[in-house]
Design an enzyme around this catalytic site. Sequence first.
Site, PDB file in Angstrom:
ATOM      1  CE  LYS A   1       0.826   5.201 -47.979  1.00 50.69           C
ATOM      2  NZ  LYS A   1       1.134   6.489 -47.354  1.00 50.69           N
TER       3      LYS A   1
ATOM      4  CD  GLU B   1       0.789  16.043 -42.947  1.00 49.46           C
ATOM      5  OE1 GLU B   1      -0.277  15.795 -42.363  1.00 49.46           O
ATOM      6  OE2 GLU B   1       1.446  15.160 -43.523  1.00 49.46           O
TER       7      GLU B   1
ATOM      8  CD  GLU C   1       2.146   9.518 -39.745  1.00 43.83           C
ATOM      9  OE1 GLU C   1       1.381   8.574 -39.921  1.00 43.83           O
ATOM     10  OE2 GLU C   1       2.223  10.485 -40.527  1.00 43.83           O
TER      11      GLU C   1
ATOM     12  CG  ASN D   1      -8.509  -6.189 -46.174  1.00 41.19           C
ATOM     13  OD1 ASN D   1      -8.518  -5.638 -45.076  1.00 41.19           O
ATOM     14  ND2 ASN D   1      -8.516  -5.514 -47.310  1.00 41.19           N
ATOM     15  N   GLY D   2     -10.804  -7.135 -43.689  1.00 37.07           N
ATOM     16  CA  GLY D   2     -12.092  -6.496 -43.411  1.00 37.07           C
ATOM     17  C   GLY D   2     -12.624  -6.925 -42.055  1.00 37.07           C
TER      18      GLY D   2
ATOM     19  CD1 TRP E   1      -2.621  -2.145 -38.398  1.00 40.28           C
ATOM     20  CD2 TRP E   1      -4.850  -2.219 -38.176  1.00 40.28           C
ATOM     21  NE1 TRP E   1      -2.999  -1.087 -37.614  1.00 40.28           N
ATOM     22  CE2 TRP E   1      -4.361  -1.107 -37.447  1.00 40.28           C
ATOM     23  CE3 TRP E   1      -6.223  -2.461 -38.167  1.00 40.28           C
ATOM     24  CZ2 TRP E   1      -5.186  -0.246 -36.736  1.00 40.28           C
ATOM     25  CZ3 TRP E   1      -7.049  -1.603 -37.450  1.00 40.28           C
ATOM     26  CH2 TRP E   1      -6.523  -0.516 -36.747  1.00 40.28           C
TER      27      TRP E   1
ATOM     28  CB  CYS F   1      -5.612  -7.286 -43.509  1.00 39.51           C
ATOM     29  SG  CYS F   1      -5.996  -7.316 -41.772  1.00 39.51           S
TER      30      CYS F   1
ATOM     31  CE  LYS G   1       3.293  12.432 -42.175  1.00 42.44           C
ATOM     32  NZ  LYS G   1       2.131  12.728 -42.926  1.00 42.44           N
TER      33      LYS G   1
ATOM     34  CG  HIS H   1      -7.298  31.592 -25.742  1.00 41.39           C
ATOM     35  ND1 HIS H   1      -7.924  32.604 -25.037  1.00 41.39           N
ATOM     36  CD2 HIS H   1      -6.922  32.131 -26.925  1.00 41.39           C
ATOM     37  CE1 HIS H   1      -7.948  33.697 -25.772  1.00 41.39           C
ATOM     38  NE2 HIS H   1      -7.335  33.440 -26.922  1.00 41.39           N
TER      39      HIS H   1
ATOM     40  NE  ARG I   1      -4.148  -3.904 -48.138  1.00 41.37           N
ATOM     41  CZ  ARG I   1      -5.033  -3.065 -48.645  1.00 41.37           C
ATOM     42  NH1 ARG I   1      -4.636  -2.152 -49.502  1.00 41.37           N
ATOM     43  NH2 ARG I   1      -6.295  -3.115 -48.307  1.00 41.37           N
TER      44      ARG I   1
END
Length: 611
Positions: free
Chosen positions: A606, A484, A491, A103-104, A77, A2, A488, A507, A27
């Site tokens: 983000k 990584e 996402e 925000n929170g 968000w 947010c 990438k 395995h 955000r």
Amino acid sequence: MCGIVGYVGNKKAVDILVDGLTSLEYRGYDSSGIAVNVEGKVELFKAAGKLQNLKNIIEKNYSEISKSTIGIGHIRWATHGAPTVENAHPHSCNCGKVAVVHNGIIENYKELRAKLESKGCTFRSQTDTETVAHLVATKYGETHDLTEAVRLATKEIEGAYALCVIHQDLPDIIVATRRNAPLVVGLGEGENFVASDVPALIQYTKKAMYIEDNQIVTLTPDSIKLIDIDNNPVEQKTEMLPWEPVALSKMGYKHFMLKEIHEQPDVVRNVLSGKLRAIDENVILKEVTLDREKLKDLSRIQIVACGTSLHAALVGKYLIEEFCGIPVDVEPSSEYIYRKTITDKNTLVIGVSQSGETADTITAVRQAKSKGSHILIITNRPDSTMAREADSLIPVNAGIEVSVAATKSYIAQLISFYLLAIYMAEVKGVTDLSDLKHELIILPQKIEKVLAHKEDIQKLARKFANFKDFIFIARGINFPTALEGALKLKEISYINATGYTAGELKHGPIAMLDDSMPVLSILMSGKVYDKILSNSEEAKARNARMIALTDSTDTKLDELFECIIRVPEISEILSPALAVIPLQLLAYYISEFLGKDVDQPRNLAKSVTVE
Ligand code: F6R
């Protein structure tokens, strides 16, 4: 998670709020809204979905909305309540006079809500935030002072928050406060700004004041008042922000992610600058304030991080253990904070974070700090909450990263780990690393060579874009590169991609292999090259679609691999800093080809400021 923004001054508030929300879109982006004061009445405008939906509503009502010179805005968000119009911020109270953006997470919102409902407050949303609007309105009814109302409200609120509040009867006052969520005030001439993050302010002012936890700031066009939660005045510390608005432009690239991938050669140069001058000189890392004797005697290091930063930490572990012989544990912050961790004053704890605002990592470093550990923070945001917990602070200087998928901040974190590991080795006097230093200095040119051949990776991306699954394999120092590369891809393209150590394939995961499964082998020259080659043979024998990422020029690879991404020759120890570049490009081009929202993938944000 947010973003919030507020403006009070003499200009059309709506324009500044919309610009601010646009720059905070990274955000969160599942709904948005603004509150303005139009001719003595607080009006809310909200929309579900991307910010463009709110912009459309604003456009239709622009002549009315643009009369206001005060306003607050929010980009969400979702945590409590689905991303609907009702749950979008700002939220208001029964009488509609108070508007709040947040925000929170308000942890005790259920108890507060029950209490407020029993006093006659009617709730219209499922959010935790609406309780704050009702609570502030109740306190304002008792005090007739918005700052005092917010202060008293924060005494009852538990959890994390950055809040901005306006009241209909006060057309030139914004009150804002924070606890465990970022908040920065921008100071102008006859106008003032407040926001979750600098990008929302930077095109208007460079003069800023960071608000600390439990402080309450009251903004008018001409004044700033700062108090603590006990109503004591607090000294105001302003600073000039070292940011340029141009950093927020795509500079002709189709997406921020592509621009940020291309910035990486310069990012490497920036990180090295002033720290690594010549191969026969020691690395200079003044940022590490831990006494050299203590550094020599360290018995243990723990690194905490999340996501991409965690992958950089895994490379860091490999380097520090290899050069310094100190055991290093790497753990996701979200796991570290929920178990008994063996940490003490002889442990160095390193927190790695692009944003410096990741809630899990902040909690992890605070936990370690309370046990007496020296805290070293590696972050792209030296102005962040996490940076303020640091005993030693290494800023990675990647510049602002707008794309939600981290690229240049990863390379900056990696290079910071190379410098740290070399510095520690030199303090311990254990090894001569001049070859590595030389290679670091010429790394930017090698990255530039990879970028110059991006069209080859684009072709490969088109060929493999429609596969549903992807496997990345590697061993040793490039295992984090496999993780990584897979992160990438998943996402930004939503393809089910997983990174495995090549030796683990047999395995279990090998059972999944057939001609519908691409396997990308990270096959960099060095001690595990032959091993990965035989693991790749095993995969090929199960009909997997084989792709190699290699610095080898061996033509025999053409028989085993359907496609080969070739990068310039590089030592195994430095290879993660080169091998990741084609993987970023591969993910980018697949996502772009599939028409996904590259810079703002679904469900992500983000800065992850909730645990
Ligand atoms: C992936 C990505 C995330 C972040 C993670 C931690 O591209 O960006 O996985 O790495 O959310 O964020 P920071 O580094 O800000 O702590």
